[in-house]
Enzyme design. Structure first.
Site, PDB file in Angstrom:
ATOM      1  N   HIS A  47      42.871 100.830 110.048  1.00  0.00           N
ATOM      2  CA  HIS A  47      43.359  99.544 109.567  1.00  0.00           C
ATOM      3  C   HIS A  47      44.662  99.764 108.790  1.00  0.00           C
ATOM      4  O   HIS A  47      45.046 100.890 108.492  1.00  0.00           O
ATOM      5  CB  HIS A  47      42.364  98.910 108.589  1.00  0.00           C
ATOM      6  CG  HIS A  47      40.964  98.784 109.073  1.00  0.00           C
ATOM      7  ND1 HIS A  47      40.414  97.580 109.441  1.00  0.00           N
ATOM      8  CD2 HIS A  47      39.970  99.704 109.197  1.00  0.00           C
ATOM      9  CE1 HIS A  47      39.150  97.753 109.779  1.00  0.00           C
ATOM     10  NE2 HIS A  47      38.854  99.041 109.641  1.00  0.00           N
ATOM     11  N   GLU A 129      41.571 102.672 105.926  1.00  0.00           N
ATOM     12  CA  GLU A 129      42.697 101.779 105.654  1.00  0.00           C
ATOM     13  C   GLU A 129      43.922 102.610 105.288  1.00  0.00           C
ATOM     14  O   GLU A 129      43.846 103.504 104.435  1.00  0.00           O
ATOM     15  CB  GLU A 129      42.377 100.839 104.491  1.00  0.00           C
ATOM     16  CG  GLU A 129      41.263  99.846 104.763  1.00  0.00           C
ATOM     17  CD  GLU A 129      41.767  98.562 105.407  1.00  0.00           C
ATOM     18  OE1 GLU A 129      42.969  98.504 105.744  1.00  0.00           O
ATOM     19  OE2 GLU A 129      40.957  97.627 105.540  1.00  0.00           O
ATOM     20  N   HIS A 165      42.030  98.359 114.306  1.00  0.00           N
ATOM     21  CA  HIS A 165      41.348  97.088 114.099  1.00  0.00           C
ATOM     22  C   HIS A 165      41.764  96.095 115.185  1.00  0.00           C
ATOM     23  O   HIS A 165      40.958  95.282 115.644  1.00  0.00           O
ATOM     24  CB  HIS A 165      41.698  96.556 112.707  1.00  0.00           C
ATOM     25  CG  HIS A 165      40.678  95.623 112.148  1.00  0.00           C
ATOM     26  ND1 HIS A 165      40.836  94.992 110.939  1.00  0.00           N
ATOM     27  CD2 HIS A 165      39.479  95.196 112.616  1.00  0.00           C
ATOM     28  CE1 HIS A 165      39.788  94.232 110.694  1.00  0.00           C
ATOM     29  NE2 HIS A 165      38.951  94.328 111.692  1.00  0.00           N
ATOM     30  N   ASP A 175      46.185  94.752 112.994  1.00  0.00           N
ATOM     31  CA  ASP A 175      46.501  96.006 112.318  1.00  0.00           C
ATOM     32  C   ASP A 175      45.860  97.207 113.027  1.00  0.00           C
ATOM     33  O   ASP A 175      44.838  97.035 113.702  1.00  0.00           O
ATOM     34  CB  ASP A 175      46.059  95.948 110.848  1.00  0.00           C
ATOM     35  CG  ASP A 175      44.558  95.682 110.677  1.00  0.00           C
ATOM     36  OD1 ASP A 175      44.044  94.701 111.264  1.00  0.00           O
ATOM     37  OD2 ASP A 175      43.901  96.453 109.964  1.00  0.00           O
TER      38      ASP A 175
END
Length: 208
Positions: A47, A129, A165, A175
């Site tokens: 992400h 992330e 993602h 993303d």
């Protein structure tokens, strides 16, 4: 070979203590739950996030994932007020790795999703992330940290797939976006092409 190479997990340099990575900075989130019985953790989901969007280096992402974000601190935060989310890991622009959720547990990062014929990717994936904004570039330190993290994950989990993602929730999420260098990650990891989304292989061939 259709799976990533797996280092000997019995080595004395085991980076794991249970589902916590020893080398990461631990910032526990309350936003997690148990994985379903029999879940096989074989997917890494990449992400991107920044709060406010495009602003880097602050505490806001960590505050969001630990339910401590001041919703009134920025107008954008009103759009996400009350959201309870988490990822397992967060890679900052300088390459620092922060861990929020025990990787044995189910973090809340994917939402409605489907990959390799399975729904609800939270059940059997690891969420990572990257501090960044979809469509913009990521830093060399982040690619290095991400490759090392993926390699460490393979030591503990039967990872066979890596996706963005955008791949597991197409049309809903974008993303990490076109600024993410999939060929670079593949080159760093030296994993089989079957581990990666097909469109990232096309980008490598066309140069797009």
């Amino acid at each position: 070979m259709t799976t990533p190479p797996r280092p000997d997990p019995a080595g004395h340099d085991d980076p794991w203590q249970g589902g916590w990575l020893r080398t990461a900075r631990h910032c526990p989130s309350p936003n997690f739950g148990p994985r379903p019985d029999g879940a096989e953790v074989d997917l890494i989901v990449i992400h991107s996030i920044s709060l406010p969007p495009g602003v880097y280096g602050g505490p806001e992402v960590e505050q969001l994932f630990t339910n401590q974000l001041d919703w009134s601190a920025h107008p954008y935060f009103e759009q996400i007020r009350g959201m309870e989310v988490s990822s397992h890991f967060f890679v900052r622009r300088d390459g620092e790795v922060v861990q929020f959720v025990d990787a044995d547990e189910r973090a809340w990062h994917a939402g409605a999703s489907c990959w390799r014929g399975r729904q609800q990717c939270n059940d059997d994936s690891i969420g990572i992330e990257l501090e960044g904004l979809e469509g913009e570039h990521f830093e060399a330190a982040q690619y290095a940290a991400l490759a090392q993290l993926c390699t460490q994950l393979v030591r503990r989990y039967p990872v066979r797939h890596v996706a963005g993602h955008e791949h597991i929730a197409p049309g809903r999420k974008q993303d990490p976006g076109p600024g993410f260098d999939w060929p670079r990650l593949r080159a760093d990891l030296q994993w089989p092409e079957a581990c990666f989304p097909q469109d990232t292989l096309v980008r490598r061939v066309t140069g797009n």
